[in-house]
Design a protein around this motif. Structure first.
Motif, short mmCIF file in Angstrom:
data_model
loop_
_atom_site.label_atom_id
_atom_site.label_comp_id
_atom_site.label_asym_id
_atom_site.label_seq_id
_atom_site.Cartn_x
_atom_site.Cartn_y
_atom_site.Cartn_z
N SER A 268 60.76 50.91 26.64
CA SER A 268 61.49 50.94 27.90
C SER A 268 61.01 52.11 28.77
O SER A 268 60.41 53.07 28.25
CB SER A 268 62.98 51.07 27.63
N HIS A 269 61.30 52.04 30.05
CA HIS A 269 60.88 53.08 31.03
C HIS A 269 59.37 53.27 31.05
O HIS A 269 58.86 54.38 31.22
CB HIS A 269 61.55 54.44 30.74
N GLN A 270 58.64 52.18 30.80
CA GLN A 270 57.17 52.18 30.84
C GLN A 270 56.57 53.23 29.92
O GLN A 270 55.55 53.84 30.23
CB GLN A 270 56.70 52.41 32.28
N ARG A 271 57.23 53.45 28.80
CA ARG A 271 56.68 54.41 27.85
C ARG A 271 55.90 53.68 26.76
O ARG A 271 56.02 52.47 26.58
CB ARG A 271 57.82 55.23 27.22
N PHE A 272 55.11 54.46 26.03
CA PHE A 272 54.38 53.92 24.88
C PHE A 272 54.91 54.58 23.62
O PHE A 272 55.11 55.81 23.59
CB PHE A 272 52.88 54.20 25.00
N GLY A 273 55.13 53.76 22.59
CA GLY A 273 55.54 54.29 21.28
C GLY A 273 54.59 53.75 20.22
O GLY A 273 53.63 53.04 20.53
N ALA B 103 45.29 49.44 22.54
CA ALA B 103 45.96 49.84 21.28
C ALA B 103 47.23 49.02 21.08
O ALA B 103 47.56 48.65 19.94
CB ALA B 103 46.26 51.33 21.30
N VAL B 104 47.93 48.69 22.17
CA VAL B 104 49.11 47.83 22.05
C VAL B 104 48.69 46.45 21.54
O VAL B 104 49.30 45.87 20.64
CB VAL B 104 49.83 47.70 23.42
N SER B 105 47.57 45.94 22.08
CA SER B 105 47.16 44.57 21.74
C SER B 105 46.77 44.43 20.27
O SER B 105 46.83 43.34 19.72
CB SER B 105 46.02 44.11 22.64
N ILE B 106 46.35 45.52 19.64
CA ILE B 106 45.98 45.39 18.22
C ILE B 106 47.04 46.01 17.30
O ILE B 106 46.78 46.25 16.12
CB ILE B 106 44.57 45.97 17.93
N GLY B 107 48.22 46.26 17.84
CA GLY B 107 49.36 46.63 16.99
C GLY B 107 49.45 48.11 16.65
O GLY B 107 50.29 48.52 15.85
N LEU B 108 48.57 48.93 17.27
CA LEU B 108 48.64 50.37 16.97
C LEU B 108 49.78 51.03 17.75
O LEU B 108 50.43 51.95 17.25
CB LEU B 108 47.31 51.05 17.33
N LEU B 109 49.96 50.58 18.99
CA LEU B 109 51.03 51.12 19.83
C LEU B 109 51.94 49.97 20.29
O LEU B 109 51.61 48.79 20.08
CB LEU B 109 50.45 51.84 21.06
N LYS C 92 50.26 61.09 16.25
CA LYS C 92 51.23 62.18 15.98
C LYS C 92 52.07 62.47 17.23
O LYS C 92 53.27 62.71 17.16
CB LYS C 92 50.48 63.44 15.56
N MET C 93 51.40 62.41 18.37
CA MET C 93 52.10 62.70 19.64
C MET C 93 53.25 61.72 19.87
O MET C 93 54.38 62.10 20.17
CB MET C 93 51.07 62.56 20.77
N LEU C 94 52.96 60.42 19.68
CA LEU C 94 53.98 59.41 19.98
C LEU C 94 54.98 59.23 18.85
O LEU C 94 56.03 58.60 19.04
CB LEU C 94 53.30 58.08 20.33
N TYR C 95 54.66 59.77 17.69
CA TYR C 95 55.62 59.76 16.58
C TYR C 95 56.77 60.72 16.90
O TYR C 95 57.93 60.48 16.54
CB TYR C 95 54.91 60.20 15.29
N GLN D 4 52.69 61.31 31.26
CA GLN D 4 52.88 62.38 30.26
C GLN D 4 51.73 62.41 29.25
O GLN D 4 51.24 63.48 28.88
CB GLN D 4 54.21 62.15 29.50
N ILE D 5 51.27 61.22 28.83
CA ILE D 5 50.17 61.19 27.86
C ILE D 5 48.89 61.71 28.52
O ILE D 5 48.11 62.45 27.91
CB ILE D 5 49.95 59.76 27.29
N SER D 6 48.69 61.34 29.76
CA SER D 6 47.50 61.79 30.48
C SER D 6 47.48 63.33 30.59
O SER D 6 46.43 63.95 30.41
CB SER D 6 47.48 61.14 31.87
#
Ligand code: SAM
Length: 395
Positions: free
Chosen positions: A121-126, A111-117, A81-84, A92-94
Motif C-alpha cells: 500500500s501507499h506505493q511502497r515495496f516490501g 524483482a516483483v515479477s519474479i517474487g523477490l519483492l 535487508k533494507m525492506l525487511y 525513499q529507496i532511491s
C-alpha cells in the motif's frame, strides 16, 4: 581441455536398447511439435494449462540470465535487508541506494515479477516470498555474489566447455588444480573460500543435524572441515562428542579461531594435512565428509574413501553429505534442475563432478564399507546424506 575428466555413469537400464519405448518417445516428439495440437490444446480449457506451463518454462530458460542479474542487483543494493526493516516507496529507496528513480523502478518491478519483492500500500515495496530468505540468511546473498564469477566464466558456453579451467572460478579454488596449494597459494585465498563455505554451510548443517542422531558416538573426525561451522554446531548439540578436524593447514588456522570464539577448544583437536598425501588421524568412531567429494575426480575420491575406511575402528561409521545428482537418480521426487547448476559449477572449479547417490554408494562399497544406506532428509537440494559402516569383524 587440459586435463582428463571423469564421465558420469548413467543408469544401467539406459544402456539397454528398448525399440518400442524409443519409437513411442519419437512419436511423442512429433506430436508435441504439431502446430495443430498446440492450437487445439490452447483452445481446450482442460489442456490449456499444460501448454501455458510449457511455454512459461521455455521463457524462464531463455530469460534466466536476466532473473539472476535482477537478483544480483538487489543483493548489491542491499534491498532485502533494507525492506525487511520496513517497506519503502520508490523515492525513499532511491535516496538510500543512490540509483535514479526511473531506472530503479525497472529493477523493483522486475524483482516483483519474479517474487523477490511485493507491491504494498501507499506505493511502497516490501519483500516477496522469495526475498525473505535473502534478508535473513546472509549465506544466500554471498552465493549470489559468488555465482557472478561462474557466470562471467560461462559467458560463451562453448568456449567455456573447451577451456573450463582458465576462468575466475578455477582461480578461486586453489586446491582444485594444485596438490601443493597449501604451500603455494596465499592465505587470503583460503580465507576467502572458507568464509564463503562457512556462510553457505548453514542449510547443509541443518539437514545433517536434523537427519542423523550423533548421540551414539564419542568422537567425530570431519575431513575437509573448513572453518568448522558444522562441527562447532554439532559440538553444541551433542555435548559428549570430542571433535577432530582435518583440512589444509591454512584452513585449520581459521577453524581454531572459530572454536575459540565459541569456547569449545577443550573438545577439539586439529590435524592439518593434505589428504592426497597424508594419512588421516585415528581415534574417531564417526568420520564425516561434507561437500568435499564432489570437488575431486573419481580416483582421488576412491583413495580418500579408502583412507577414511582405514582410519575408522571396526564398527565405526562414515557419513557423507553433499549435493548429489537428482536427474539420473531413480528416487528423485522433486525438481531436478539443480543438477545443471552443479554440473557447470564443478566443471568451472576443477576436476570434480556431481555424482548420484548410487555412484557414491558403489564407491563406498569398493572402499570396504558395509550397510550402506541413504539417510532421508527434507531438503535434498542442499545435500543428500549417505551412511556406511566399517565391518564389525576384521577380514
Ligand atoms: C567445498 S569445501 C567444504 C568445507 C566444509 N566441509 C563445508 O561443507 O563448508 C572443501 C574443503 O576441503 C578442503 N580440502 C580440499 N582439498 C583438500 C586436501 N587435499 N586435503 C585436505 N583438505 C582439503 C578444503 O580446504 C575445504 O575446506
Amino acid at each position: 581441455m587440459t586435463k582428463p575428466m571423469d564421465y558420469a555413469r548413467l543408469p544401467d537400464d539406459l544402456m539397454v536398447v528398448n525399440t518400442w519405448h524409443d519409437r513411442f518417445l519419437q512419436w511423442l516428439e512429433r506430436l508435441y511439435a504439431s502446430p495443430k495440437l498446440y492450437q487445439w490444446s490452447l483452445s481446450n480449457p482442460l489442456t490449456r494449462w499444460i501448454t501455458q506451463r510449457r511455454t512459461q518454462k521455455i521463457f524462464d530458460l531463455m530469460s534466466g540470465f536476466v532473473y539472476s542479474q535482477v537478483l544480483l542487483g538487489c543483493v548489491r543494493l542491499d534491498l532485502f535487508k533494507m525492506l525487511y526493516q520496513k517497506p519503502l516507496d520508490l523515492h525513499q529507496i532511491s535516496l538510500q541506494t543512490r540509483v535514479t528513480e526511473e531506472a530503479l523502478q525497472r529493477l523493483l518491478l522486475s524483482a516483483v515479477s519474479i517474487g523477490l519483492l511485493e507491491c504494498r500500500s501507499h506505493q511502497r515495496f516490501g519483500l516477496g516470498a522469495l526475498g525473505v530468505p535473502l534478508a535473513t540468511h546472509p549465506g544466500i546473498g554471498a552465493m549470489v555474489e559468488h555465482n557472478h564469477l561462474l557466470y562471467l566464466d560461462m559467458q560463451d558456453p562453448l568456449a567455456f566447455l573447451n577451456n573450463a579451467w582458465q576462468g575466475g572460478m578455477a582461480a578461486y579454488w586453489p586446491y582444485a588444480h594444485d596438490a601443493q596449494a597449501a604451500e603455494r597459494a596465499a592465505q587470503e585465498k583460503f580465507s576467502r573460500y572458507s568464509d564463503l563455505m562457512a556462510s553457505s554451510q548453514e542449510f547443509v548443517v541443518q539437514e545433517i543435524l536434523n537427519s542423523y542422531d550423533f548421540h551414539g558416538h564419542d568422537c567425530v573426525l570431519d575431513v575437509g572441515a573448513g572453518k568448522g561451522r558444522f562441527t562447532s554446531e554439532l559440538a553444541l548439540r551433542a555435548q559428549q562428542l570430542q571433535i577432530q578436524l582435518f583440512d589444509l593447514p591454512p584452513v585449520l588456522a581459521l577453524a581454531q579461531a572459530n572454536f575459540q570464539s565459541k569456547g569449545l577448544t577443550h573438545r577439539l583437536s586439529l590435524h592439518p594435512g593434505n589428504f592426497l598425501s597424508d594419512p588421516l588421524p585415528h581415534g574417531a568412531d564417526l568420520i564425516t565428509l561434507v561437500r568435499v567429494a564432489h570437488d575431486h575426480p573419481d580416483e582421488v575420491v576412491q583413495q580418500l574413501l579408502l583412507k577414511i575406511h582405514e582410519a575408522l575402528p571396526v564398527g565405526g561409521a562414515f557419513l557423507l553429505a553433499e549435493p548429489m545428482a537428482l536427474t539420473h537418480s531413480h528416487s528423485a521426487d522433486g525438481p531436478t534442475q539443480t543438477d545443471a547448476y552443479f554440473h557447470f559449477y564443478l566443471l568451472a572449479m576443477g576436476a570434480g563432478r556431481l555424482r548420484t547417490p548410487e555412484e557414491l554408494m558403489q564407491m563406498m562399497s569398493k572402499a570396504g564399507f558395509v550397510g550402506i544406506e541413504r539417510v532421508p532428509n527434507n531438503m535434498p537440494i542442499h545435500a543428500q546424506i549417505l551412511l556406511g559402516r566399517k565391518h564389525k569383524c576384521l577380514p
